[in-house]
Write a protein that holds these residues in place. Structure first.
Motif, mmCIF file in Angstrom:
data_model
loop_
_atom_site.group_PDB
_atom_site.id
_atom_site.type_symbol
_atom_site.label_atom_id
_atom_site.label_comp_id
_atom_site.label_asym_id
_atom_site.label_seq_id
_atom_site.Cartn_x
_atom_site.Cartn_y
_atom_site.Cartn_z
ATOM 1 N N MET A 275 22.301 22.582 -75.339
ATOM 2 C CA MET A 275 23.634 21.902 -75.917
ATOM 3 C C MET A 275 23.730 20.641 -75.184
ATOM 4 N N ASP A 276 24.389 19.779 -75.772
ATOM 5 C CA ASP A 276 24.942 18.499 -74.994
ATOM 6 C C ASP A 276 26.468 19.007 -74.695
ATOM 7 N N SER A 277 26.772 18.275 -73.439
ATOM 8 C CA SER A 277 28.096 18.493 -72.716
ATOM 9 C C SER A 277 29.044 17.979 -73.710
ATOM 10 N N PRO A 278 30.179 18.817 -74.133
ATOM 11 C CA PRO A 278 31.264 18.369 -74.780
ATOM 12 C C PRO A 278 31.785 17.029 -74.523
ATOM 13 N N ASP A 279 31.805 16.716 -73.046
ATOM 14 C CA ASP A 279 32.560 15.291 -72.295
ATOM 15 C C ASP A 279 31.509 14.564 -72.216
ATOM 16 N N GLY A 280 30.196 14.811 -72.225
ATOM 17 C CA GLY A 280 29.096 13.954 -71.869
ATOM 18 C C GLY A 280 28.515 13.991 -70.556
ATOM 19 N N SER A 281 29.412 14.851 -69.700
ATOM 20 C CA SER A 281 29.066 14.815 -68.088
ATOM 21 C C SER A 281 27.757 15.484 -67.921
ATOM 22 N N GLU A 282 27.367 14.919 -66.900
ATOM 23 C CA GLU A 282 25.997 15.448 -66.132
ATOM 24 C C GLU A 282 26.153 16.560 -65.435
ATOM 25 N N ASP A 283 27.497 17.005 -65.116
ATOM 26 C CA ASP A 283 27.742 17.971 -64.216
ATOM 27 C C ASP A 283 28.037 19.225 -65.027
ATOM 28 N N PHE A 284 27.562 19.290 -66.284
ATOM 29 C CA PHE A 284 27.856 20.519 -66.953
ATOM 30 C C PHE A 284 26.581 20.548 -67.966
ATOM 31 N N MET B 101 41.665 23.415 -75.023
ATOM 32 C CA MET B 101 41.001 22.068 -74.862
ATOM 33 C C MET B 101 39.964 22.205 -76.249
ATOM 34 N N SER B 102 39.530 20.825 -76.720
ATOM 35 C CA SER B 102 38.809 20.743 -77.528
ATOM 36 C C SER B 102 37.201 20.971 -76.953
ATOM 37 N N ILE B 103 36.360 21.611 -77.726
ATOM 38 C CA ILE B 103 34.816 21.692 -77.635
ATOM 39 C C ILE B 103 34.091 20.748 -78.477
ATOM 40 N N GLY B 104 34.736 19.831 -79.120
ATOM 41 C CA GLY B 104 34.138 19.049 -80.160
ATOM 42 C C GLY B 104 34.075 19.757 -81.484
ATOM 43 N N HIS C 156 32.668 22.589 -82.109
ATOM 44 C CA HIS C 156 32.489 23.678 -82.110
ATOM 45 C C HIS C 156 33.966 24.402 -81.823
ATOM 46 N N GLY C 157 35.181 23.660 -82.087
ATOM 47 C CA GLY C 157 36.492 24.340 -82.069
ATOM 48 C C GLY C 157 37.199 24.137 -80.688
ATOM 49 N N PHE C 158 37.996 25.163 -80.296
ATOM 50 C CA PHE C 158 38.846 25.130 -79.092
ATOM 51 C C PHE C 158 38.683 26.359 -78.242
ATOM 52 N N ILE C 159 38.914 26.041 -77.011
ATOM 53 C CA ILE C 159 39.001 27.081 -76.036
ATOM 54 C C ILE C 159 40.228 27.305 -75.001
ATOM 55 N N SER C 160 40.425 28.302 -74.454
ATOM 56 C CA SER C 160 41.306 28.316 -73.305
ATOM 57 C C SER C 160 40.848 29.371 -72.503
ATOM 58 N N LEU C 161 40.724 28.947 -71.120
ATOM 59 C CA LEU C 161 40.171 29.808 -70.266
ATOM 60 C C LEU C 161 41.487 30.317 -69.367
ATOM 61 N N GLU D 97 43.659 41.212 -62.988
ATOM 62 C CA GLU D 97 42.725 41.670 -62.142
ATOM 63 C C GLU D 97 41.770 40.774 -61.798
ATOM 64 N N ASN D 98 42.177 39.238 -61.878
ATOM 65 C CA ASN D 98 41.312 38.053 -61.231
ATOM 66 C C ASN D 98 40.135 37.990 -62.072
ATOM 67 N N ASN D 99 39.882 38.516 -63.339
ATOM 68 C CA ASN D 99 39.039 38.020 -64.047
ATOM 69 C C ASN D 99 39.157 36.845 -64.649
ATOM 70 N N THR D 100 38.180 35.986 -65.002
ATOM 71 C CA THR D 100 37.986 34.838 -66.093
ATOM 72 C C THR D 100 37.903 35.483 -67.318
ATOM 73 N N PHE D 101 38.518 34.841 -68.348
ATOM 74 C CA PHE D 101 38.296 35.224 -69.831
ATOM 75 C C PHE D 101 38.545 34.060 -70.640
ATOM 76 N N GLY D 102 37.902 33.772 -71.774
ATOM 77 C CA GLY D 102 38.134 32.853 -72.658
ATOM 78 C C GLY D 102 38.803 33.191 -73.946
ATOM 79 N N LEU D 103 39.595 32.238 -74.553
ATOM 80 C CA LEU D 103 40.082 32.490 -75.854
ATOM 81 C C LEU D 103 39.199 31.688 -76.602
ATOM 82 N N TYR D 104 38.963 31.713 -78.173
ATOM 83 C CA TYR D 104 38.242 30.721 -79.024
ATOM 84 C C TYR D 104 38.938 30.851 -80.203
ATOM 85 N N SER D 105 38.970 29.478 -80.741
ATOM 86 C CA SER D 105 39.488 29.270 -82.061
ATOM 87 C C SER D 105 38.831 28.149 -82.556
#
Length: 129
Positions: free
Chosen positions: A34-43, A104-107, A109-114, A119-127
């Motif tokens: 997939m293409d990076s949502p922000d066009g970055s080569e770092d992702f 934040m927008s992921i183009g 594909h919608g939006f996410i929050s991290l 317990e120090n686990n990362t999880f995401g919310l998607y809509s």
């Protein structure tokens, strides 16, 4: 709205091509980049192939310094489906967690929050909205 408890997962990797080869060998699956949502080569992101009736899919993600500079666990992230992820995001801190990356927008594909749980686990919310 999706009726699964999770709607998406991400496995963070140091070397995307090596990880694709590993999971293809172990699971017999294929990937599509997939293409990076922000066009970055770092992702870089490569999605597991999935069928329409599979329900939940995910991706391998290579992001510059994500695994070394992130205070939370970023080896795997699951995303929970929401109508509007900002609603659930607004409850995170009151429940004892932290919003790591606000909605934040992921183009297209919608939006996410991290977020980081108690317990120090990362999880995401998607809509989609």
């Amino acid at each position: 709205m999706n009726t699964n408890v999770i709607c998406w997962f991400e496995i963070y990797v140091d070397n995307l091509e090596r990880a694709k080869k590993f999971y293809a060998s172990v699971l017999g699956t294929s990937f599509h980049d997939m293409d990076s949502p922000d066009g970055s080569e770092d992702f870089k992101m490569s999605c597991f192939s999935s069928s329409e009736n599979q329900g939940v899919s995910g991706a391998l993600v290579q992001m510059k310094e994500a695994r070394t500079n992130n205070p939370a666990n970023t080896s795997t992230i699951v995303y929970f489906p929401c109508e509007d992820c900002s609603v659930e995001e607004s409850r995170v801190e009151k429940a004892g967690g932290t919003v790591h990356c606000p909605k934040m927008s992921i183009g297209e594909h919608g939006f996410i929050s991290l977020c980081i749980d108690s317990e120090n686990n990362t999880f995401g919310l998607y809509s989609m909205q």
